[in-house]
Design an enzyme around this catalytic site. Structure first.
Site, PDB file in Angstrom:
ATOM      1  N   GLU A 304      10.552  -7.183   4.068  1.00 24.11           N
ATOM      2  CA  GLU A 304       9.622  -6.376   4.864  1.00 24.11           C
ATOM      3  C   GLU A 304      10.218  -6.062   6.242  1.00 24.11           C
ATOM      4  O   GLU A 304      10.240  -4.913   6.669  1.00 24.11           O
ATOM      5  CB  GLU A 304       8.301  -7.132   5.022  1.00 24.11           C
ATOM      6  CG  GLU A 304       7.272  -6.398   5.845  1.00 24.11           C
ATOM      7  CD  GLU A 304       6.883  -5.078   5.214  1.00 24.11           C
ATOM      8  OE1 GLU A 304       6.279  -5.099   4.133  1.00 24.11           O
ATOM      9  OE2 GLU A 304       7.199  -4.026   5.781  1.00 24.11           O
ATOM     10  N   ASP A 308      11.274  -2.319   7.624  1.00 31.27           N
ATOM     11  CA  ASP A 308      10.688  -1.730   8.839  1.00 31.27           C
ATOM     12  C   ASP A 308      11.784  -1.332   9.824  1.00 31.27           C
ATOM     13  O   ASP A 308      11.791  -0.219  10.351  1.00 31.27           O
ATOM     14  CB  ASP A 308       9.755  -2.742   9.522  1.00 31.27           C
ATOM     15  CG  ASP A 308       8.518  -3.049   8.684  1.00 31.27           C
ATOM     16  OD1 ASP A 308       8.193  -2.240   7.801  1.00 31.27           O
ATOM     17  OD2 ASP A 308       7.889  -4.097   8.918  1.00 31.27           O
ATOM     18  N   SER A 576       4.774   0.140   2.961  1.00 30.40           N
ATOM     19  CA  SER A 576       5.516  -0.546   4.021  1.00 30.40           C
ATOM     20  C   SER A 576       6.600   0.323   4.618  1.00 30.40           C
ATOM     21  O   SER A 576       7.013   0.093   5.748  1.00 30.40           O
ATOM     22  CB  SER A 576       6.220  -1.768   3.434  1.00 30.40           C
ATOM     23  OG  SER A 576       5.377  -2.852   3.416  1.00 30.40           O
ATOM     24  N   ASP A 617       0.577  19.384   2.456  1.00 24.98           N
ATOM     25  CA  ASP A 617      -0.456  18.852   1.566  1.00 24.98           C
ATOM     26  C   ASP A 617       0.198  18.364   0.261  1.00 24.98           C
ATOM     27  O   ASP A 617       0.973  19.094  -0.344  1.00 24.98           O
ATOM     28  CB  ASP A 617      -1.470  19.963   1.280  1.00 24.98           C
ATOM     29  CG  ASP A 617      -2.744  19.427   0.658  1.00 24.98           C
ATOM     30  OD1 ASP A 617      -2.864  18.191   0.521  1.00 24.98           O
ATOM     31  OD2 ASP A 617      -3.615  20.256   0.322  1.00 24.98           O
ATOM     32  N   GLY A 636      -6.047  19.718   0.081  1.00 23.74           N
ATOM     33  CA  GLY A 636      -6.781  19.144   1.210  1.00 23.74           C
ATOM     34  C   GLY A 636      -6.653  17.635   1.225  1.00 23.74           C
ATOM     35  O   GLY A 636      -5.870  17.051   0.470  1.00 23.74           O
TER      36      GLY A 636
END
Ligand SMILES: *[C@@H]1O[C@H](CO)[C@@H](O)[C@H](O)[C@H]1NC(C)=O
Ligand SMILES: *[C@@H]1O[C@H](CO)[C@@H](O)[C@H](O)[C@H]1NC(C)=O
Ligand SMILES: *[C@@H]1O[C@H](CO)[C@@H](O)[C@H](O)[C@H]1NC(C)=O
Ligand SMILES: *[C@@H]1O[C@H](CO)[C@@H](O)[C@H](O)[C@H]1NC(C)=O
Ligand SMILES: *[C@@H]1O[C@H](CO)[C@@H](O)[C@H](O)[C@H]1NC(C)=O
Ligand SMILES: *[C@@H]1O[C@H](CO)[C@@H](O)[C@H](O)[C@H]1NC(C)=O
Ligand SMILES: *[C@@H]1O[C@H](CO)[C@@H](O)[C@H](O)[C@H]1NC(C)=O
Ligand SMILES: *[C@@H]1O[C@H](CO)[C@@H](O)[C@H](O)[C@H]1NC(C)=O
Ligand SMILES: *[C@@H]1O[C@H](CO)[C@@H](O)[C@H](O)[C@H]1NC(C)=O
Length: 659
Positions: A304, A308, A576, A617, A636
């Site tokens: 993790e 990041d 993540s 979108d 949308g």
């Protein structure tokens, strides 16, 4: 595993005794039964418990209105944030509330000299026996055993307070959140590769895949490999039109939250060298360790943290990053709660004076226990610290890729945290959360009614959809995931990795109603593209609450992210990845606004929902779970990919046009 039948003894007692009493009693909290807790014997009446009463804060409605005003692009007050001091003053519980609660306790036989009030006035504290509490709260305490750890806890199913007291308090512990009985602790040994799972708290990341798909990565940003096979920082930049950062202005560092997962410098260096050679070897975040949190930690290597940082540093370069590494080594293992010690460290007014905000769930500091892992290599300063209260000023943007099921904790526990995110918004801070990695379920678990006794935690049981916490709190920005189409370059669809049970987390909160900034968007969604769940689950319950806050708000790519893990090029997926991408974009936008003498963007959702054109979108894919196909990505906003994926130049224009 079976859920024991939980008779509502306390309720019947409460009602029968309540009638002649001078004050009408009302049920204040009721526990959501969980098959993990096995009810054992009645608690011994003489057992002494440390009791905390969380006082209701003042002016929360005012705070909400104020946040909506200063985040609304049409308001003259846009960007006019409050100082930390002003925020503390605004919400401090009133003296009337404290007096009323103390009087109630005193008149109930818990004399005034036994209770004390925390400096920020957030909490009232005293010790009481089970017998006293049962009489005070019209309830019965039992011993509960945790089905996995066999640890014994003490608590009740529900409790009551006089009606005139209810408005003054948020919660009382231990009650429906249990207290652990001393002596029953069992240690779980942490594996060398930091575990990706912690009791009901998961970084929203799917495990790194190494081997099999290893490839040699070219020094020049992996350019021969198509982006759908290996998402590099260059791919992300290309996808969303993100320019290189230009300044490393002090005060605009990006904040990264990590909990029980630790980065490794060698892996970061390998990633930078291969994919972002402009990021200098050795680049790492500045550590803001919280309550003994420390990184890097020798050979504990967490995917993790690596994910990041491998995303954030290349995107924000040359801007720097601040690491909020939360909790010491032991408490990470033992505590069940989430988020409070972090929020304490940012907001002194939120903190208790003894550590943790819920003594049954959150870590306790100072950590006086001997280092259980007995790891002599643990760096100095990571043990025995007092709890940090307001130790750090929050960064302008905070990226968090952790979360769990909204039903893991009580409404009160979670709502207090959600209100903290409101306070961060009031100070101009953007909080960006990953929306979760298991579609409409919570890692395969779904919500079954409390009276169903034969519930097993089977994968994809047919219960109701299980939203994510904190992702569904309305005062933060929740980011879902997409993946790249394999036939058309740089076309995104909602992420779908069935073999890992990985789909973009999304749905509707059962705790928080739809906020005003979302109302018209949700109305269009339900009118134009209603989801098919007009039926009920096999248990007769609705699949989701259509008046809840819809999430995620936005999306970004979250599959096949290339980085080095333990020296090998690896592919990692998860919302993540999506959250730090969006957080980096907001940091770059703040960079431009600050350079132009403007404020930070703060809580961005009201602006985002009024500017859907600033997003691509996403209209294909869905997020299955609970025996259904989940929701579908549609034209949308939708509860799979939100408004879509960011178009940097348009978002920048929108925010630069604001005062
Ligand atoms: C980064 O610096 C370290 C320490 O100076 C060195 O050992 C390592 O080889 C360097 N890594 C790369 C990828 O250049
Ligand atoms: C940030 O700027 C300062 C001075 O302006 C410089 O010394 C430092 O090396 C810069 N950091 C990065 C990561 O570029
Ligand atoms: C920890 O290590 C020390 C010596 O290094 C030893 O005396 C002690 O018994 C150990 N404690 C535990 C709980 O293993
Ligand atoms: C911690 O500090 C003590 C005393 O200063 C020192 O002897 C010890 O080596 C340090 N431990 C580590 C792991 O740095
Ligand atoms: C649970 O309660 C609901 C509503 O009270 C009822 O309709 C349902 O039949 C009950 N289910 C079981 C298994 O008792
Ligand atoms: C639970 O019991 C009900 C009826 O008593 C039955 O219809 C259902 O299939 C059972 N569920 C499981 C998971 O065993
Ligand atoms: C990829 O895009 C093509 C053309 O837009 C489309 O026909 C196909 O269904 C897409 N594939 C996936 C997996 O989304
Ligand atoms: C649905 O959501 C609304 C708004 O948050 C809430 O007031 C209501 O209690 C929820 N209903 C159920 C059945 O959870
Ligand atoms: C309810 O409808 C959805 C969508 O059509 C379907 O996936 C689900 O299986 C249905 N549930 C039940 C209990 O029939």
């Amino acid at each position: 595993m079976h859920l024991l039948s939980l008779a509502a003894l306390a309720l019947s007692i409460g009602l029968s005794i309540a009638s002649p009493a001078p004050h009408v009693r009302v049920r204040h909290e009721k526990r959501t039964p969980s098959p993990q807790w096995l009810k054992r014997t009645r608690a011994p009446p003489e057992t002494s418990l440390p009791v905390r009463i969380g006082m209701a804060q003042n002016n929360l409605d005012v705070g909400h209105e104020r946040l909506m005003e200063i985040s609304d692009p049409n308001s003259e007050k846009y960007g006019q944030y409050l100082s930390a001091q002003e925020v503390g003053d605004l919400f401090r519980p009133s003296s009337e509330s404290i007096d009323a609660v103390r009087e109630w306790l005193h008149n109930s036989g818990i004399e005034s000299d036994r209770h004390s009030v925390s400096p920020g006035r957030g909490w009232l504290k005293f010790d009481a026996t089970v017998e006293e509490l049962e009489s005070l709260l019209f309830t019965e305490y039992h011993i509960y055993e945790h089905s996995d750890t066999m640890e014994q806890h003490i608590g009740c199913n529900e409790y009551h307070v006089p009606r005139h007291i209810q408005k003054h308090i948020d919660l009382i512990t231990p009650t429906v959140t249990f207290a652990k009985l001393k002596g029953g602790e069992k240690m779980k040994k942490r594996s060398k590769l930091a575990s990706l799972s912690r009791a009901r708290l998961d970084p929203h990341v799917t495990p790194a895949e190494t081997g099999g798909r290893q490839m040699s990565v070219s020094g020049n940003s992996g350019s021969e490999v198509p982006c759908y096979l290996a998402v590099t920082p260059d791919c992300i930049r290309q996808l969303y039109g993100i320019p290189m950062g230009t300044t490393n202005q002090t005060g605009n560092e990006i904040g990264i939250f990590e909990d029980g997962d630790y980065y490794d410098q060698e892996d970061l260096d390998l990633t930078f060298a291969a994919l972002a050679p402009y990021v200098p070897n050795g680049t790492h975040p500045t550590l803001n360790g919280i309550d003994g949190g420390y990184a890097p930690m020798d050979d504990l290597i967490g995917v993790e943290s690596l994910l990041d940082m491998s995303i954030i540093f290349p995107l924000i370069h040359p801007q720097a990053a601040t690491l909020y590494q939360v909790d010491d080594y032991k408490e990470v293992e033992l505590s069940q709660g989430f988020g409070n010690t972090f929020l304490d460290a940012l907001d002194a007014s939120y903190c208790t004076y003894e550590g943790g905000d819920d003594p049954t769930l959150d870590p306790h500091y100072p950590d006086t226990a001997p280092n259980p892992a007995n790891e002599s290599w643990l760096p100095n300063g990571t043990w025995g610290q007092s709890e940090m209260c307001g130790a750090y000023k929050p960064t302008n943007v905070i990226s968090v890729s952790y979360g769990l099921g909204e039903n893991a904790f009580s409404y009160f526990y979670e709502n207090r945290q959600c209100q903290e995110y409101m306070k961060l918004g009031l100070q101009g801070v953007s909080v960006i959360y990953a929306s979760g990695d298991s579609g409409v379920s919570n890692r395969g678990e779904c919500i079954v009614p409390s009276n169903v006794t034969n519930y097993t935690t089977i994968e994809n049981n047919p219960g109701a959809f299980s939203p994510s916490f904190p992702a569904a709190c309305p005062y933060l920005t929740s980011v879902g995931a997409t993946m790249l189409n394999s036939t058309t370059e740089l076309v995104e669809t909602a992420v779908s990795v069935p073999e890992e049970g990985y789909w973009s987390g999304g749905g509707f909160s059962n705790y928080w109603p739809a906020p005003s900034y979302q109302e018209s968007t949700l109305r269009s969604y339900f009118e134009n593209t209603p989801p098919p769940y007009t039926n009920t689950t096999a248990y007769g319950t609705p699949y989701y609450n259509s008046s809840g806050r819809g999430y995620p708000d936005v999306a970004a790519v979250g599959q096949n992210i290339l980085l080095y893990v333990q020296g090998a090029p690896s592919f990692v997926g998860g919302t993540s990845a999506s959250a730090p991408i969006f957080a980096s974009i907001i940091t770059l936008i703040n960079e431009k606004r600050l350079a132009a003498g403007k404020s930070t963007v703060g809580f961005v959702n009201p602006v985002l929902y009024q500017n859907p054109d600033a997003f691509k979108d996403i209209t294909t894919g869905d997020n299955p779970g609970c025996g259904t196909d989940g929701f579908s990505a549609v034209k949308g906003w939708d509860p799979v990919t939100g408004l879509g994926t960011p178009i940097f130049s348009k978002l920048l224009d929108v925010f630069m046009a604001l005062p």
